[in-house]
Design a protein around this motif. Sequence first.
Motif, PDB file in Angstrom:
ATOM      1  N   THR A   5       2.577  63.466  35.504  1.00  0.00           N
ATOM      2  CA  THR A   5       3.114  62.323  36.447  1.00  0.00           C
ATOM      3  C   THR A   5       3.646  63.251  37.741  1.00  0.00           C
ATOM      4  OG1 THR A   5       3.587  61.156  34.576  1.00  0.00           O
ATOM      5  CG2 THR A   5       4.217  60.230  36.424  1.00  0.00           C
ATOM      6  N   GLN A  48       6.279  65.667  19.400  1.00  0.00           N
ATOM      7  CA  GLN A  48       6.231  64.272  20.324  1.00  0.00           C
ATOM      8  C   GLN A  48       6.873  64.903  21.592  1.00  0.00           C
ATOM      9  OE1 GLN A  48       7.916  61.617  17.136  1.00  0.00           O
ATOM     10  NE2 GLN A  48       6.557  60.518  18.314  1.00  0.00           N
ATOM     11  N   LYS A 107      -2.578  53.264  25.182  1.00  0.00           N
ATOM     12  CA  LYS A 107      -2.290  54.611  25.161  1.00  0.00           C
ATOM     13  C   LYS A 107      -1.045  55.042  24.210  1.00  0.00           C
ATOM     14  CE  LYS A 107      -4.875  56.465  28.761  1.00  0.00           C
ATOM     15  NZ  LYS A 107      -5.253  57.937  29.104  1.00  0.00           N
ATOM     16  N   GLN A 162       3.401  64.991  29.521  1.00  0.00           N
ATOM     17  CA  GLN A 162       3.177  63.925  30.252  1.00  0.00           C
ATOM     18  C   GLN A 162       3.909  63.680  31.711  1.00  0.00           C
ATOM     19  OE1 GLN A 162       3.857  60.420  27.856  1.00  0.00           O
ATOM     20  NE2 GLN A 162       2.540  61.591  26.049  1.00  0.00           N
ATOM     21  N   GLU A 218      -1.930  58.183  22.148  1.00  0.00           N
ATOM     22  CA  GLU A 218      -1.974  59.373  22.718  1.00  0.00           C
ATOM     23  C   GLU A 218      -0.595  59.825  22.848  1.00  0.00           C
ATOM     24  OE1 GLU A 218      -4.544  59.101  26.029  1.00  0.00           O
ATOM     25  OE2 GLU A 218      -3.577  60.652  27.159  1.00  0.00           O
ATOM     26  N   LYS A 219       0.394  58.635  23.532  1.00  0.00           N
ATOM     27  CA  LYS A 219       1.562  59.315  23.762  1.00  0.00           C
ATOM     28  C   LYS A 219       2.699  59.628  22.734  1.00  0.00           C
ATOM     29  CE  LYS A 219       1.905  56.720  28.451  1.00  0.00           C
ATOM     30  NZ  LYS A 219       1.842  55.565  28.708  1.00  0.00           N
ATOM     31  N   THR A 220       2.164  58.869  21.595  1.00  0.00           N
ATOM     32  CA  THR A 220       3.248  59.291  20.297  1.00  0.00           C
ATOM     33  C   THR A 220       2.800  60.528  19.507  1.00  0.00           C
ATOM     34  OG1 THR A 220       3.575  57.151  20.221  1.00  0.00           O
ATOM     35  CG2 THR A 220       4.166  58.367  18.349  1.00  0.00           C
ATOM     36  N   ASN A 223       4.691  66.821  23.651  1.00  0.00           N
ATOM     37  CA  ASN A 223       3.986  65.881  24.395  1.00  0.00           C
ATOM     38  C   ASN A 223       4.466  65.121  25.527  1.00  0.00           C
ATOM     39  OD1 ASN A 223       1.818  63.893  24.958  1.00  0.00           O
ATOM     40  ND2 ASN A 223       1.481  63.160  22.848  1.00  0.00           N
ATOM     41  N   TYR A 224       5.798  64.384  25.624  1.00  0.00           N
ATOM     42  CA  TYR A 224       6.547  63.878  26.592  1.00  0.00           C
ATOM     43  C   TYR A 224       6.591  64.623  27.741  1.00  0.00           C
ATOM     44  CZ  TYR A 224       7.642  60.819  22.323  1.00  0.00           C
ATOM     45  OH  TYR A 224       7.636  59.868  21.579  1.00  0.00           O
ATOM     46  N   GLU A 265       9.480  59.863  28.516  1.00  0.00           N
ATOM     47  CA  GLU A 265       8.578  60.582  29.635  1.00  0.00           C
ATOM     48  C   GLU A 265       9.479  60.307  31.288  1.00  0.00           C
ATOM     49  OE1 GLU A 265       5.804  60.769  32.796  1.00  0.00           O
ATOM     50  OE2 GLU A 265       6.455  58.964  31.953  1.00  0.00           O
ATOM     51  N   PRO A 272       8.352  56.534  23.549  1.00  0.00           N
ATOM     52  CA  PRO A 272       7.648  57.482  24.626  1.00  0.00           C
ATOM     53  C   PRO A 272       7.889  57.199  25.982  1.00  0.00           C
ATOM     54  CG  PRO A 272       6.253  56.264  22.970  1.00  0.00           C
ATOM     55  CD  PRO A 272       7.640  55.771  22.646  1.00  0.00           C
ATOM     56  N   VAL A 273       7.830  55.942  26.437  1.00  0.00           N
ATOM     57  CA  VAL A 273       7.593  55.698  27.840  1.00  0.00           C
ATOM     58  C   VAL A 273       8.886  56.184  28.476  1.00  0.00           C
ATOM     59  CG1 VAL A 273       7.321  54.095  29.713  1.00  0.00           C
ATOM     60  CG2 VAL A 273       5.928  54.023  27.425  1.00  0.00           C
TER      61      VAL A 273
END
Lengths: 476, 77
Positions: free
Chosen positions: A39, A28, B51, A35, B54-56, A31-32, A183, A179-180
């Motif tokens: 950005t 994870q 999403k 991302q 997708e993000k997780t 992934n972050y 990131e 997650p947000v």
Amino acid sequence: MSEKNPLRKYLREEKLPHFFCSGCGCGQVLNYFTQALETLQMDVEQMLTIGGVGCTARMPVYLKSDTFHGVHGRTLAWATGVKMHQPEIPIVIFAGDGDLVSIGGNHLIHAARRNLDVTVIMVNNLNFAMTGGQVAPTTPLGSVTMTTPYGNEEPAFDVAQLAMAAGATHVERWTTSRPVQCEQAIRRALQHKGFSLIEIVSQCPTHFGRYALKSGDPGRLLKWIHDNSYPLERAEKMSDAEKQGKLAVGIFRHTPNVQGSVSVSQRKIYHLGDSPLSGKCEVAGAAASAPSALPYPQRLTLSGMGGQGIILASVLLGTAAVTLGGLHAVQTQSYGSEARGGQCQAELIIDREPILSPVAQQKDLLLAMFSEAYHKYISALKPDGILVYDTDMVQPEPRTGPTFGVPATKTAVELGNRLAANMVMLGFLAERFGIISPEQLEQIIVSEVDERFRELDINAARAGVALAKKWHEGGE
Amino acid sequence: MNVHVDERLCKGCRLCIAVCPKQVLAMSNRVNQKGYTVAVALRPEDCIGCKLCEKTCPDFAIYVEIYHLGDSPLSGK
């Protein structure tokens, strides 16, 4: 990976799927991170990513950046060297909690003190995961791990506070369940000039989850982490009781070049003797009389796939030989760095006399439950040694020595759980070769195996004994 | 909305199912080359394009494609 996914350009796709366990927080965080790169539209090929040793440290392997990998805890020392030579290169360090605050703890505080211009992303899975779930300096007080069966008796490091006290200029802590925010935090850290530390508390379904929380379900662990953390903004409205045992998450510091103040808290000092373990350890006495005839085979290799219970099988066999058979036994084990799916092996030597060397070059018996392991260890088996293989997992090459194909996995699946294949094999070994008797095997399962699996394992061992008997009656 | 699940990469950890607010995803009964049971987008018509899955996803297995008015694959057909 979907061809339209914009994150493709940051990853070495030929390395995917990555080696992390199913539901691991490291994946994870990777992934972050990608991302955040997307950005910021950063060029990953101009970056240097560094990983030490551990699960998290494998993350740079999957990124298209330049990469250093493999010296335990010394990631920041490497980064310091690179920064002295080429200060303009953006450096990102991926380190686990063990790598960064245990083995590399000294480098962390000095890099923070010097305000070294690097981004450190620390995935805190609360234990040493790659080596099997041992207690780490970040393990919460009281947590059960592989090496703290009565609960961790030492308080954990608060890594964010530690880094701030040492002088880090950008410190944040988040959890994989956000997650947000993760990131955004990584984005802020990448843009920060100076030492930035992002601690991301992560689930470890394979070790910490199973030992401390009694669950390997990533979704439940993610919820546990989320429920046991609270945003800094809410801290003022919460009582001390509500905060007890929970982690604050948020932006701890974002002010360049400010020295933090040092706080010292009262901590209980443990002395030898008042450990909860003292007095609980007993040495199991050997059985009264050792049998006169040596069991054959003496030198065994049990091999298979991580997760099949190879190590447990060898430990049971060795323990039974010592405590019930009155023999001497030495067991050593080795496995790949993957916690699941790689090959693993355990060597077992059983003897009536004290054993002087834990290593035997030539093996009397090879148990192979996985094709990769079979190919790796067959060369150490004596030409006339015994090969026992799982017919569902291994296709052995023709050989002259005695060879036994046992449908262990198939039998275990029929009993309801393929993980009991190791016990089917133990049952077979006990009945066919008499290393220990089937009765001793059942006895050791009762005393050593977790209550939840006891019935299944005993049934599996009996099925293995039955297979061996059938073989015997069939005249081999 | 189109939810792509790469079955080669999926490790069946169910995190996407846990985070989806609309229960778009579910476990299939298919097994991939690594032996993992993989997730499937069972109700893509319910997807709101947040999403989160997708993000997780720890395995880069999910990609949510969002169609805007005008760039639907059907437009012009």
